[in-house]
Scaffold this active site. Structure first.
Site, PDB file in Angstrom:
ATOM      1  N   LYS A  73       0.805  -1.222   0.000  1.00 14.02           N
ATOM      2  CA  LYS A  73       0.000   0.000   0.000  1.00 14.02           C
ATOM      3  C   LYS A  73       0.841   1.277   0.000  1.00 14.02           C
ATOM      4  O   LYS A  73       0.484   2.281   0.608  1.00 14.02           O
ATOM      5  CB  LYS A  73      -0.980   0.017   1.181  1.00 14.02           C
ATOM      6  CG  LYS A  73      -1.842  -1.221   1.316  1.00 14.02           C
ATOM      7  CD  LYS A  73      -2.476  -1.637  -0.012  1.00 14.02           C
ATOM      8  CE  LYS A  73      -3.409  -0.593  -0.568  1.00 14.02           C
ATOM      9  NZ  LYS A  73      -3.902  -0.952  -1.939  1.00 14.02           N
ATOM     10  N   GLY A  79       2.092   2.454  -3.134  1.00 16.02           N
ATOM     11  CA  GLY A  79       2.134   2.911  -4.522  1.00 16.02           C
ATOM     12  C   GLY A  79       2.629   1.855  -5.487  1.00 16.02           C
ATOM     13  O   GLY A  79       3.097   2.174  -6.586  1.00 16.02           O
ATOM     14  N   THR A 136       1.136  -0.440  -7.429  1.00 14.50           N
ATOM     15  CA  THR A 136       0.474  -0.541  -8.736  1.00 14.50           C
ATOM     16  C   THR A 136       0.920   0.586  -9.658  1.00 14.50           C
ATOM     17  O   THR A 136       1.138   0.375 -10.857  1.00 14.50           O
ATOM     18  CB  THR A 136      -1.061  -0.511  -8.562  1.00 14.50           C
ATOM     19  OG1 THR A 136      -1.446  -1.490  -7.583  1.00 14.50           O
ATOM     20  CG2 THR A 136      -1.760  -0.812  -9.870  1.00 14.50           C
ATOM     21  N   TRP A 137       1.067   1.774  -9.114  1.00 11.64           N
ATOM     22  CA  TRP A 137       1.506   2.928  -9.895  1.00 11.64           C
ATOM     23  C   TRP A 137       2.939   2.731 -10.398  1.00 11.64           C
ATOM     24  O   TRP A 137       3.231   2.946 -11.580  1.00 11.64           O
ATOM     25  CB  TRP A 137       1.414   4.187  -9.036  1.00 11.64           C
ATOM     26  CG  TRP A 137       1.779   5.467  -9.731  1.00 11.64           C
ATOM     27  CD1 TRP A 137       1.546   5.800 -11.041  1.00 11.64           C
ATOM     28  CD2 TRP A 137       2.426   6.596  -9.139  1.00 11.64           C
ATOM     29  NE1 TRP A 137       2.009   7.077 -11.303  1.00 11.64           N
ATOM     30  CE2 TRP A 137       2.558   7.582 -10.148  1.00 11.64           C
ATOM     31  CE3 TRP A 137       2.899   6.881  -7.865  1.00 11.64           C
ATOM     32  CZ2 TRP A 137       3.151   8.823  -9.916  1.00 11.64           C
ATOM     33  CZ3 TRP A 137       3.483   8.115  -7.630  1.00 11.64           C
ATOM     34  CH2 TRP A 137       3.603   9.069  -8.643  1.00 11.64           C
ATOM     35  N   HIS A 142       7.063  -7.830  -2.201  1.00 10.84           N
ATOM     36  CA  HIS A 142       6.958  -7.129  -0.914  1.00 10.84           C
ATOM     37  C   HIS A 142       7.950  -7.717   0.086  1.00 10.84           C
ATOM     38  O   HIS A 142       8.004  -7.273   1.237  1.00 10.84           O
ATOM     39  CB  HIS A 142       5.552  -7.271  -0.330  1.00 10.84           C
ATOM     40  CG  HIS A 142       4.475  -6.515  -1.046  1.00 10.84           C
ATOM     41  ND1 HIS A 142       4.648  -5.237  -1.515  1.00 10.84           N
ATOM     42  CD2 HIS A 142       3.189  -6.862  -1.345  1.00 10.84           C
ATOM     43  CE1 HIS A 142       3.517  -4.813  -2.089  1.00 10.84           C
ATOM     44  NE2 HIS A 142       2.631  -5.780  -1.992  1.00 10.84           N
ATOM     45  N   ARG A 165      -7.481   3.611  -5.153  1.00  8.74           N
ATOM     46  CA  ARG A 165      -8.338   4.411  -4.294  1.00  8.74           C
ATOM     47  C   ARG A 165      -8.064   5.877  -4.603  1.00  8.74           C
ATOM     48  O   ARG A 165      -8.352   6.359  -5.676  1.00  8.74           O
ATOM     49  CB  ARG A 165      -8.118   4.065  -2.811  1.00  8.74           C
ATOM     50  CG  ARG A 165      -9.283   4.534  -1.907  1.00  8.74           C
ATOM     51  CD  ARG A 165      -9.078   4.045  -0.481  1.00  8.74           C
ATOM     52  NE  ARG A 165      -7.950   4.702   0.163  1.00  8.74           N
ATOM     53  CZ  ARG A 165      -8.024   5.872   0.791  1.00  8.74           C
ATOM     54  NH1 ARG A 165      -9.172   6.504   0.877  1.00  8.74           N
ATOM     55  NH2 ARG A 165      -6.959   6.401   1.353  1.00  8.74           N
ATOM     56  N   LYS A 166      -7.437   6.626  -3.689  1.00 12.43           N
ATOM     57  CA  LYS A 166      -7.177   8.044  -3.910  1.00 12.43           C
ATOM     58  C   LYS A 166      -5.770   8.315  -4.438  1.00 12.43           C
ATOM     59  O   LYS A 166      -5.571   9.115  -5.340  1.00 12.43           O
ATOM     60  CB  LYS A 166      -7.372   8.831  -2.607  1.00 12.43           C
ATOM     61  CG  LYS A 166      -8.821   8.981  -2.171  1.00 12.43           C
ATOM     62  CD  LYS A 166      -8.880   9.851  -0.921  1.00 12.43           C
ATOM     63  CE  LYS A 166     -10.317  10.055  -0.467  1.00 12.43           C
ATOM     64  NZ  LYS A 166     -10.372  10.911   0.751  1.00 12.43           N
ATOM     65  N   GLY A 167      -4.783   7.671  -3.832  1.00 12.64           N
ATOM     66  CA  GLY A 167      -3.404   7.935  -4.203  1.00 12.64           C
ATOM     67  C   GLY A 167      -2.993   9.370  -3.917  1.00 12.64           C
ATOM     68  O   GLY A 167      -2.260   9.977  -4.682  1.00 12.64           O
TER      69      GLY A 167
END
Length: 319
Positions: free
Chosen positions: A72, A74, A76-77, A133, A283-285
């Protein structure tokens, strides 16, 4: 951030490959979910064998690129950015495939069921890209044995906590996890791939020792200057852009707004071997979202821990 800080941490941990999972320390993570400890870090019991397969069987090629992150922060980005940089002729794949399929997790997908890798990440004429991870403390020997490139992305601990809290409650709505419980687990260092601080420090140390092979970046720096960091990533990976338009296109196509609007990213189906829907990964990022959720007391509790774990080492980050 001072690039010459001295962080003294053991990143050479030996693990018995025949370890009995039932013998590992166990502690409650959230509600009735327990995590087990391996090499000083906490994992789901079902993750232990795949992680050991990676540690003992993954042989990185010199041309491999590995995306390393704490959950969590970042992931995926960063996967999207690196895939686009390294696969420019195939960057359109991001519109029809999920980043977690294009850049598979070593411990979740590649070595999920066998000592032999189940899949490779890229066409034979392009660099392979994997993600993980797994803490550096457990992967140090593997990474040191290769000239592969590692890009590690970290994120403000408070925003990381909030993103994890939302994530868990989204895919387990029947087991509501209170923010107080999530905060307590985070501060105790119990959770998926936790402790967060040790995870970050391990890769930070590697980036200082082997800067030509390990690049350490923060979510906040990348969000504030995505074009600049796409260029830095490109320089680190050694594949220069022909013109500025390429940089602009990658930044735009990998923005959270664009990525989250592709049909595949909205789907309730799941990536290969990941038991979560595609739509759970966006979600928001945003930077500073924790201010909308955490109490002043919780913020001070985490900030105190950040000063003790980061600032005392000269790593002025997280507050």
């Amino acid at each position: 951030m001072d690039p010459h800080i001295d962080i003294d941490i053991d990143i050479d941990i030996d693990i018995d490959i025949d370890i009995d999972i039932c013998s590992l320390p166990k502690e409650n993570w959230q509600r009735d979910v327990h995590a087990v400890q391996l090499g000083g870090f906490w994992f789901m019991p079902e993750s232990i064998k795949p992680i050991l397969r990676v540690i003992n069987n993954f042989k990185p090629l010199p041309t491999d690129v590995i995306v390393a992150t704490f959950p969590k922060t970042g992931t995926t980005w960063l996967k999207s950015l690196l895939y686009s940089i390294l696969n420019r002729s195939s960057k359109h794949n991001l519109a029809v495939q999920h980043p977690h399929n294009l850049v598979p997790f070593l411990e979740v997908q590649v070595f999920a069921e066998s000592d032999e890798p189940l899949l490779l990440a890229a066409p034979s004429d392009e660099p392979r890209i994997f993600s993980t991870h797994i803490p550096c403390q457990l992967l140090a020997k593997t990474l040191d044995s290769s000239e592969c490139k590692v890009v590690y992305l970290t994120r403000n601990p408070k925003d990381t906590l909030i993103s994890m809290w939302h994530f868990v409650n989204k895919y387990k709505p029947d087991q509501s996890w209170s923010l107080d419980e999530a905060t307590d687990s985070f501060c105790r260092g119990v959770g998926l791939y936790a402790p967060y601080y040790d995870h970050v420090i391990g890769y930070r140390e590697q980036s200082l020792k082997r800067p030509e092979n390990v690049m350490f970046v923060t979510f906040e720096e990348m969000m504030e200057d995505p074009r600049g960091y796409v260029k830095k990533l490109d320089d680190f990976l050694g594949c220069p852009f022909e013109d500025e338009d390429e940089v602009e296109e990658i930044v735009k196509n990998c923005s959270i707004e664009v990525l989250s609007n592709h049909d595949v990213k909205k789907s309730k189906e799941s990536p290969s071997r990941i038991p979560l829907p595609y739509n759970a990964f966006f979600r928001k990022g945003k930077i500073g979202d924790h201010n909308n959720y955490l109490s002043d007391e919780s913020i001070e509790r985490i900030d105190t821990l950040t000063r003790e774990r980061f600032h005392s080492l000269g790593f002025m980050y997280g507050i």
